[in-house]
Design an enzyme around this catalytic site. Sequence first.
Site, PDB file in Angstrom:
ATOM      1  N   LYS A  15      30.772  78.524   4.855  1.00  0.00           N
ATOM      2  CA  LYS A  15      31.207  77.568   5.875  1.00  0.00           C
ATOM      3  C   LYS A  15      30.799  76.142   5.508  1.00  0.00           C
ATOM      4  O   LYS A  15      31.579  75.200   5.667  1.00  0.00           O
ATOM      5  CB  LYS A  15      30.614  77.929   7.239  1.00  0.00           C
ATOM      6  CG  LYS A  15      30.984  79.304   7.760  1.00  0.00           C
ATOM      7  CD  LYS A  15      30.361  79.581   9.098  1.00  0.00           C
ATOM      8  CE  LYS A  15      28.851  79.553   9.086  1.00  0.00           C
ATOM      9  NZ  LYS A  15      28.262  80.616   8.240  1.00  0.00           N
ATOM     10  N   LYS A  39      27.413  70.466  14.116  1.00  0.00           N
ATOM     11  CA  LYS A  39      26.828  71.798  14.013  1.00  0.00           C
ATOM     12  C   LYS A  39      26.297  72.098  15.409  1.00  0.00           C
ATOM     13  O   LYS A  39      25.185  71.683  15.763  1.00  0.00           O
ATOM     14  CB  LYS A  39      25.698  71.803  12.981  1.00  0.00           C
ATOM     15  CG  LYS A  39      25.036  73.158  12.779  1.00  0.00           C
ATOM     16  CD  LYS A  39      25.841  74.052  11.872  1.00  0.00           C
ATOM     17  CE  LYS A  39      25.087  75.354  11.579  1.00  0.00           C
ATOM     18  NZ  LYS A  39      25.824  76.197  10.643  1.00  0.00           N
TER      19      LYS A  39
END
Length: 227
Positions: A15, A39
């Site tokens: 990712k 995030k």
Amino acid sequence: MNALLITGTDTDAGKTVLTTALAAYWQTYCNSQSLGIMKPLQTGVGDRELYDRLFSLDQTWEELNPVHFEAPLAPPIAAEKEGKRVKLEKIWQAFEALHRQRDFVLVEALGGLGSPVTRETTVADLAWDWRLPVVLVVPVKLGAIGQAVANVALARQSKIHLKGIVLNCVEPRSEQEIADWAPADLIESLTSISVLGLIPHLADPTDLVKLAQVAADLDLEQLLPLG
């Protein structure tokens, strides 16, 4: 929505390398428009520190990573060790504010599509709740086909908009290994989801020039708002 959630089949699927590649491409070729990176949840040290070091984002720590726990564990477990809970409302408010400020936002999930966010919700639930389009990163290894099929099934069950799959070579892989372990045509046939490209193994995953080149080889029309 002008945002993309990047998730994977599991932890260490790739990712972060896809997020950094897309961000490197954006800042190289789309710098007339503003990019945000988020995030939403981080446990331990890792991605938020990397993004802050690599990119000129003009974001606060809370905009980059609104919820953080020290222990590198699943968020509900890490939160409980600190006597806290995962505050989803705080994450949503941070995302909504960043999304209003930026032309496009890359959201890197934690773990895999089925990873827990709280004791009641997973990353797939978050994608549905936020109505985020999703790209799934599948590492090239033995078992990749089954992982892709299972995660696409979870995406469908969760009714999320899965835009495609990106294959990632976490370790160096030969063309034969890629063809044997993660054949794009077979994955597409079994899942009815397009494979948007392959990220080769990168000796230096912080080389922004190389990352931008890697992104350019993907199906960017499905990943970034280039039109």
